[in-house]
Design a protein around this motif. Structure first.
Motif, PDB file in Angstrom:
ATOM      1  N   ALA A  46       0.951  -1.070  -0.334  1.00 61.77           N
ATOM      2  CA  ALA A  46       0.142   0.120   0.037  1.00 61.77           C
ATOM      3  C   ALA A  46       0.574   1.440   0.060  1.00 61.77           C
ATOM      4  O   ALA A  46       2.105   1.457   0.256  1.00 61.77           O
ATOM      5  N   ARG A  48       0.476   4.677   1.303  1.00 60.97           N
ATOM      6  CA  ARG A  48      -0.064   6.069   3.208  1.00 60.97           C
ATOM      7  C   ARG A  48       0.468   6.914   2.764  1.00 60.97           C
ATOM      8  O   ARG A  48       1.381   7.427   3.178  1.00 60.97           O
ATOM      9  N   PHE A  65     -10.423  10.216  -5.416  1.00 59.14           N
ATOM     10  CA  PHE A  65      -9.114   9.681  -6.336  1.00 59.14           C
ATOM     11  C   PHE A  65      -9.453   9.608  -7.741  1.00 59.14           C
ATOM     12  O   PHE A  65     -10.607   9.013  -7.525  1.00 59.14           O
ATOM     13  N   LEU A  70      -4.834  11.361  -6.375  1.00 60.98           N
ATOM     14  CA  LEU A  70      -5.546  11.683  -5.177  1.00 60.98           C
ATOM     15  C   LEU A  70      -5.501  12.834  -4.534  1.00 60.98           C
ATOM     16  O   LEU A  70      -4.150  13.644  -4.336  1.00 60.98           O
ATOM     17  N   ALA A 107      -1.323   2.080  -7.844  1.00 61.29           N
ATOM     18  CA  ALA A 107      -3.186   2.762  -6.620  1.00 61.29           C
ATOM     19  C   ALA A 107      -4.393   1.767  -7.177  1.00 61.29           C
ATOM     20  O   ALA A 107      -4.884   1.759  -8.322  1.00 61.29           O
ATOM     21  N   ASP A 108      -4.860   1.253  -6.192  1.00 60.66           N
ATOM     22  CA  ASP A 108      -6.373   0.458  -6.529  1.00 60.66           C
ATOM     23  C   ASP A 108      -6.886   1.432  -6.098  1.00 60.66           C
ATOM     24  O   ASP A 108      -7.894   1.632  -4.725  1.00 60.66           O
ATOM     25  N   ALA A 109      -8.302   2.392  -7.022  1.00 66.08           N
ATOM     26  CA  ALA A 109      -8.687   3.133  -6.738  1.00 66.08           C
ATOM     27  C   ALA A 109     -10.024   2.337  -5.828  1.00 66.08           C
ATOM     28  O   ALA A 109     -10.344   3.004  -4.842  1.00 66.08           O
ATOM     29  N   ILE A 112      -9.471   2.325  -1.210  1.00 63.18           N
ATOM     30  CA  ILE A 112      -8.662   3.488   0.038  1.00 63.18           C
ATOM     31  C   ILE A 112      -9.880   4.181   1.248  1.00 63.18           C
ATOM     32  O   ILE A 112     -10.684   3.724   0.961  1.00 63.18           O
ATOM     33  N   VAL A 125      -3.859   3.302   0.912  1.00 61.36           N
ATOM     34  CA  VAL A 125      -4.234   3.815  -0.602  1.00 61.36           C
ATOM     35  C   VAL A 125      -3.742   2.147  -1.034  1.00 61.36           C
ATOM     36  O   VAL A 125      -2.154   1.867  -1.413  1.00 61.36           O
TER      37      VAL A 125
END
Length: 141
Positions: A46, A48, A65, A70, A107-109, A112, A125
């Motif tokens: 992740a 942060r 996001f 972000l 990054a996984d939307a 979050i 994230v």
């Protein structure tokens, strides 16, 4: 009389503080009044983002996001609870703020999470599983 050793970096810091920090009521390029301090970290799974937002209700903070960016925005209201007497010094920043950060493609939307504790908003994230490194074994032909 005290003898103080000259430190050129101290003077340079004062110049940056004087001209780079926005003064209330002055022009700020992005149209906002101040910028909260931030720490950004990466772990194996992740990203942060921690923002210092003292004296701001977490419900008044907007986090979005979109297209890998972000964004965190909000406003710290000037609290003039005590109108008796004069203010001799006011160093705290008030008004609107926005901070935006472009995150890597992994990054996984959809994963979050934001939490608030002691005036710090922490945004985690997650990295997408498909972007994780995979070891490939070489087969003998």
């Amino acid at each position: 009389m005290n003898i103080v050793r000259w430190n050129p970096f101290h003077e340079l810091d004062q110049v940056f503080d004087r001209y780079m920090a926005p003064v209330p009521g002055s022009f700020v390029p992005n149209g906002h009044d101040w910028r909260p301090l931030v720490d950004i970290r990466e772990t194996e799974d992740a990203y942060r983002v921690d923002l210092e937002l003292p004296a701001i209700d977490p419900k008044d903070v907007n986090i979005t996001f979109k297209d890998g960016v972000l964004s965190v925005s909000g406003e710290r209201q000037f609290a003039n609870d005590d109108e008796s007497g004069r203010v001799h010094r006011s160093e705290r920043r008030y008004g609107k703020f926005t901070r935006s950060f472009r995150l890597p493609e992994d990054a996984d939307a959809d994963a979050i999470r934001a939490t608030a504790k002691d005036g710090v908003i922490s945004i985690a994230v997650a990295k997408s599983a498909k972007a994780a490194a995979k070891e490939i074994e070489v087969e003998l032909a």
